[in-house]
Enzyme design. Structure first.
Site, PDB file in Angstrom:
ATOM      1  CG  ASP A 205      -2.040  -1.097   1.314  1.00 27.14           C
ATOM      2  OD1 ASP A 205      -2.283  -1.558   0.288  1.00 27.14           O
ATOM      3  OD2 ASP A 205      -2.568  -1.621   2.437  1.00 27.14           O
ATOM      4  NE  ARG A 206      -0.519   8.698  -1.854  1.00 22.75           N
ATOM      5  CZ  ARG A 206      -0.391   9.559  -2.170  1.00 22.75           C
ATOM      6  NH1 ARG A 206      -1.481   9.383  -2.007  1.00 22.75           N
ATOM      7  NH2 ARG A 206       0.330  10.681  -1.843  1.00 22.75           N
TER       8      ARG A 206
END
Length: 212
Positions: free
Chosen positions: A54-55
């Protein structure tokens, strides 16, 4: 079809706030949102991430142009171990850790059993930019979690479900492949021994592979 050393295999230490993809097209009308992508760090053409981070997560990202290996490592039925360090709010007790080990019901599914332990000391890590939020009255702890499945935002949802929200999340290994001392934002090709271990992870019974 066997993997070959003609393919490229590399690891990247993904920093916080970087997308696990090479292009970023906005969700509507094809608008470029100018978020930071892998293109800012990795100049190697035609390689793609195996899975994703995930970012707001950090750490080990494996990239390759070997589509078959990519499929083997991403498909749920091939479940391979991935280990994370998670900094959580407050200090989980033994009962909470056991819940994570046995499986947590999140929305419409129950997680598979996981290996979970409380790290005795905080790992030595580069600071995150920006730093995590700090609340002076609330202590934090670090967990090591090893999973064999990869549901969306699974670690964060698991710790939140038992009342210990994740503040920082770093993937440190995939199988025998370790992040080691690779600095954030840097990448390197796998060494021959690492490639052999990666092939053995993806093809445990069908491919006796040579070390190149």
């Amino acid at each position: 079809m066997s993997p070959t050393l003609d393919h490229r295999y590399l690891i990247f230490n993904k920093p916080y706030d970087v997308l696990s993809q090479f292009t970023d097209v906005g969700p509507s009308k094809g608008v470029d949102t100018h978020r930071t992508t892998l293109k800012s760090f990795i100049p190697v053409p035609d390689v793609y991430p195996v899975g994703r981070l995930d970012r707001d997560s950090e750490g080990l990202l494996l990239l390759t142009d070997d589509g078959q290996l990519q499929h083997r490592l991403c498909h749920p039925r091939f479940g391979h171990p991935r280990t994370y360090w998670a900094q959580v709010e407050r200090i989980p007790d033994a009962s909470s850790l056991q819940q994570l080990r046995q499986g947590i019901t999140i929305r419409d599914y129950t997680t598979e059993p996981a290996q979970v332990e409380l790290l005795p000391v905080e790992p030595i890590l580069p600071p995150r930019n920006p730093p995590i939020r700090v609340r002076q009255q609330i202590p934090t702890a670090w967990l090591r979690l090893t999973l064999r499945e990869g549901k969306n935002r699974q670690v964060r949802r698991m710790t939140a479900a038992i009342g210990f929200p994740t503040l920082r999340l770093i993937r440190v290994s995939i199988g025998h492949l370790h992040l080691g001392d690779l600095p954030p934002g840097q990448w390197r090709y796998l060494a021959p021994g690492e490639r052999s271990e990666l092939f053995q992870l993806a093809y445990p019974s069908t491919h006796p592979l040579t070390k190149g």
